[in-house]
Design a protein around this motif. Structure first.
Motif, PDB file in Angstrom:
ATOM      1  N   LEU A 211       0.807  -1.215   0.000  1.00 35.06           N
ATOM      2  CA  LEU A 211       0.000   0.000   0.000  1.00 35.06           C
ATOM      3  C   LEU A 211       0.842   1.268   0.000  1.00 35.06           C
ATOM      4  N   SER A 212       2.158   1.135  -0.133  1.00 44.18           N
ATOM      5  CA  SER A 212       3.045   2.278   0.031  1.00 44.18           C
ATOM      6  C   SER A 212       2.769   3.390  -0.979  1.00 44.18           C
ATOM      7  N   ALA A 213       2.356   3.029  -2.194  1.00 46.22           N
ATOM      8  CA  ALA A 213       2.114   4.043  -3.220  1.00 46.22           C
ATOM      9  C   ALA A 213       0.639   4.391  -3.379  1.00 46.22           C
ATOM     10  N   VAL A 214      -0.208   3.772  -2.569  1.00 44.14           N
ATOM     11  CA  VAL A 214      -1.641   4.022  -2.680  1.00 44.14           C
ATOM     12  C   VAL A 214      -1.992   5.366  -2.046  1.00 44.14           C
ATOM     13  N   GLN A 215      -2.734   6.186  -2.789  1.00 43.88           N
ATOM     14  CA  GLN A 215      -3.148   7.490  -2.313  1.00 43.88           C
ATOM     15  C   GLN A 215      -4.654   7.486  -2.054  1.00 43.88           C
ATOM     16  N   LEU A 216      -5.106   8.415  -1.214  1.00 39.66           N
ATOM     17  CA  LEU A 216      -6.537   8.568  -1.024  1.00 39.66           C
ATOM     18  C   LEU A 216      -7.177   8.913  -2.364  1.00 39.66           C
ATOM     19  N   GLY A 217      -8.270   8.252  -2.680  1.00 37.74           N
ATOM     20  CA  GLY A 217      -8.915   8.441  -3.971  1.00 37.74           C
ATOM     21  C   GLY A 217      -8.535   7.405  -5.009  1.00 37.74           C
ATOM     22  N   ASP A 218      -7.500   6.617  -4.745  1.00 32.42           N
ATOM     23  CA  ASP A 218      -7.127   5.545  -5.662  1.00 32.42           C
ATOM     24  C   ASP A 218      -8.165   4.424  -5.613  1.00 32.42           C
ATOM     25  N   SER A 219      -8.138   3.582  -6.627  1.00 31.25           N
ATOM     26  CA  SER A 219      -9.090   2.470  -6.707  1.00 31.25           C
ATOM     27  C   SER A 219      -8.419   1.147  -6.354  1.00 31.25           C
ATOM     28  N   ILE A 220      -9.137   0.326  -5.596  1.00 28.71           N
ATOM     29  CA  ILE A 220      -8.730  -1.045  -5.311  1.00 28.71           C
ATOM     30  C   ILE A 220      -9.963  -1.924  -5.510  1.00 28.71           C
ATOM     31  N   ALA A 221      -9.788  -3.042  -6.215  1.00 26.64           N
ATOM     32  CA  ALA A 221     -10.884  -3.982  -6.410  1.00 26.64           C
ATOM     33  C   ALA A 221     -10.951  -4.934  -5.220  1.00 26.64           C
ATOM     34  N   VAL A 222     -12.121  -5.007  -4.608  1.00 25.00           N
ATOM     35  CA  VAL A 222     -12.369  -5.910  -3.481  1.00 25.00           C
ATOM     36  C   VAL A 222     -13.394  -6.940  -3.950  1.00 25.00           C
ATOM     37  N   ASN A 223     -12.960  -8.194  -4.092  1.00 26.44           N
ATOM     38  CA  ASN A 223     -13.801  -9.240  -4.684  1.00 26.44           C
ATOM     39  C   ASN A 223     -14.378  -8.786  -6.020  1.00 26.44           C
ATOM     40  N   GLY A 224     -13.550  -8.068  -6.788  1.00 26.06           N
ATOM     41  CA  GLY A 224     -13.954  -7.664  -8.112  1.00 26.06           C
ATOM     42  C   GLY A 224     -14.747  -6.382  -8.192  1.00 26.06           C
ATOM     43  N   VAL A 225     -14.978  -5.719  -7.053  1.00 24.17           N
ATOM     44  CA  VAL A 225     -15.740  -4.473  -7.027  1.00 24.17           C
ATOM     45  C   VAL A 225     -14.774  -3.301  -6.913  1.00 24.17           C
ATOM     46  N   CYS A 226     -14.793  -2.400  -7.879  1.00 24.92           N
ATOM     47  CA  CYS A 226     -13.921  -1.232  -7.859  1.00 24.92           C
ATOM     48  C   CYS A 226     -14.394  -0.265  -6.778  1.00 24.92           C
ATOM     49  N   LEU A 227     -13.534   0.004  -5.786  1.00 23.56           N
ATOM     50  CA  LEU A 227     -13.878   0.874  -4.668  1.00 23.56           C
ATOM     51  C   LEU A 227     -12.787   1.924  -4.475  1.00 23.56           C
ATOM     52  N   THR A 228     -13.175   3.053  -3.894  1.00 22.86           N
ATOM     53  CA  THR A 228     -12.272   4.186  -3.719  1.00 22.86           C
ATOM     54  C   THR A 228     -11.698   4.209  -2.307  1.00 22.86           C
ATOM     55  N   VAL A 229     -10.387   4.312  -2.197  1.00 20.06           N
ATOM     56  CA  VAL A 229      -9.722   4.341  -0.894  1.00 20.06           C
ATOM     57  C   VAL A 229     -10.008   5.679  -0.210  1.00 20.06           C
ATOM     58  N   THR A 230     -10.554   5.604   1.009  1.00 24.75           N
ATOM     59  CA  THR A 230     -10.879   6.810   1.771  1.00 24.75           C
ATOM     60  C   THR A 230      -9.942   7.031   2.953  1.00 24.75           C
ATOM     61  N   ALA A 231      -9.220   5.996   3.345  1.00 24.19           N
ATOM     62  CA  ALA A 231      -8.234   6.098   4.427  1.00 24.19           C
ATOM     63  C   ALA A 231      -7.302   4.907   4.307  1.00 24.19           C
ATOM     64  N   ARG A 232      -6.065   5.064   4.804  1.00 24.68           N
ATOM     65  CA  ARG A 232      -5.147   3.932   4.778  1.00 24.68           C
ATOM     66  C   ARG A 232      -4.013   4.154   5.753  1.00 24.68           C
ATOM     67  N   ASN A 233      -3.418   3.044   6.179  1.00 22.64           N
ATOM     68  CA  ASN A 233      -2.130   3.073   6.858  1.00 22.64           C
ATOM     69  C   ASN A 233      -1.274   1.994   6.212  1.00 22.64           C
ATOM     70  N   ARG A 234      -0.248   1.536   6.868  1.00 18.15           N
ATOM     71  CA  ARG A 234       0.664   0.596   6.212  1.00 18.15           C
ATOM     72  C   ARG A 234       0.027  -0.765   5.938  1.00 18.15           C
ATOM     73  N   GLN A 235      -0.956  -1.176   6.748  1.00 24.22           N
ATOM     74  CA  GLN A 235      -1.504  -2.520   6.605  1.00 24.22           C
ATOM     75  C   GLN A 235      -3.013  -2.553   6.394  1.00 24.22           C
ATOM     76  N   GLN A 236      -3.684  -1.430   6.460  1.00 23.94           N
ATOM     77  CA  GLN A 236      -5.131  -1.397   6.302  1.00 23.94           C
ATOM     78  C   GLN A 236      -5.542  -0.269   5.361  1.00 23.94           C
ATOM     79  N   PHE A 237      -6.717  -0.434   4.751  1.00 25.34           N
ATOM     80  CA  PHE A 237      -7.326   0.670   4.028  1.00 25.34           C
ATOM     81  C   PHE A 237      -8.839   0.593   4.205  1.00 25.34           C
ATOM     82  N   SER A 238      -9.490   1.730   4.013  1.00 18.97           N
ATOM     83  CA  SER A 238     -10.938   1.810   4.154  1.00 18.97           C
ATOM     84  C   SER A 238     -11.562   2.274   2.849  1.00 18.97           C
TER      85      SER A 238
END
Length: 214
Positions: free
Chosen positions: A33-60
């Motif tokens: 997650l080191s290069a992941v920025q707020l607003g980036d997209s991550i697919a969760v079980n194939g669903v494109c979702l927008t990152v609203t918060a993150r730390n080194r091991q978690q994202f929301s």
């Protein structure tokens, strides 16, 4: 856009109701997650979702009521494992196929059978999506890019190798499991293009080379 090549399996840490929809917090220690920025997209079980918060091991991420209704994400409970893939870049190898992360419907696992070292699954697609699924074509199941081996009406068969079972949540599938289904984006756009020739007024094609309306 995504490739359908799962990069890590994460775990749902928390599901927090917020004004009618929910926020999901996911443990993703195996995903960089080191290069992941707020607003980036991550697919969760194939669903494109927008990152609203993150730390080194978690994202929301936030999930709307529409997303909860049309995908399996509304069925998740803390501790559930999920497939994760970060959005592709121009430097990402396209090992699967182009995946939009926009789930078309829910398919259901009908059977599971071991075939030598592989595992064969028969799934049933919604009737309205069945005509998009072709033998040797591509589908996305919970974010995993897969090749269709056989089609019978709305039923289709997938053969999954041990590596895929081990690196995704597909090893947990049983008869009756619901999964997120995304059809091949090429099939979706091809159908719309063909419909456009019928539904668009003749003036829309005026002057186009080769158009029957030119």
């Amino acid at each position: 856009m995504f490739t359908g090549i799962i990069q890590a399996v994460g775990t749902l840490a928390a599901l927090t109701p917020r004004g009618g929809d929910v926020s999901l917090t996911l443990d993703a220690a195996a995903l960089d997650l080191s290069a992941v920025q707020l607003g980036d997209s991550i697919a969760v079980n194939g669903v494109c979702l927008t990152v609203t918060a993150r730390n080194r091991q978690q994202f929301s991420v936030d999930c709307s009521r529409e997303t909860l209704k049309l995908t399996t994400l509304g069925q998740l409970r803390p501790g559930a494992r999920v497939n994760l893939e970060k959005a592709l870049t121009l430097a990402t190898p396209l090992g699967g196929h182009l995946v939009s992360g926009h789930v078309d419907g829910l398919a259901r696992v009908e059977s599971r059978e071991e075939e030598a070292r592989a595992t064969s699954f028969w799934l049933r697609a919604p009737d309205e999506l069945a005509h998009y699924i072709a033998k040797k074509g591509s589908v996305t199941i919970d974010g995993v890019s897969l090749t269709v081996n056989e089609v019978e009406g709305a039923r289709f068969r997938l053969t999954i190798i041990p590596h895929t079972l081990a690196q995704t949540i597909m090893g947990e599938y049983l008869s009756g499991t619901q999964v997120n289904l995304e059809i091949d984006v090429v099939a979706r756009y091809l159908e719309r293009l063909l419909q456009g020739r019928v539904t668009a007024p003749p003036s829309a094609f005026a002057g186009l080379s080769g158009s029957p309306y030119a």
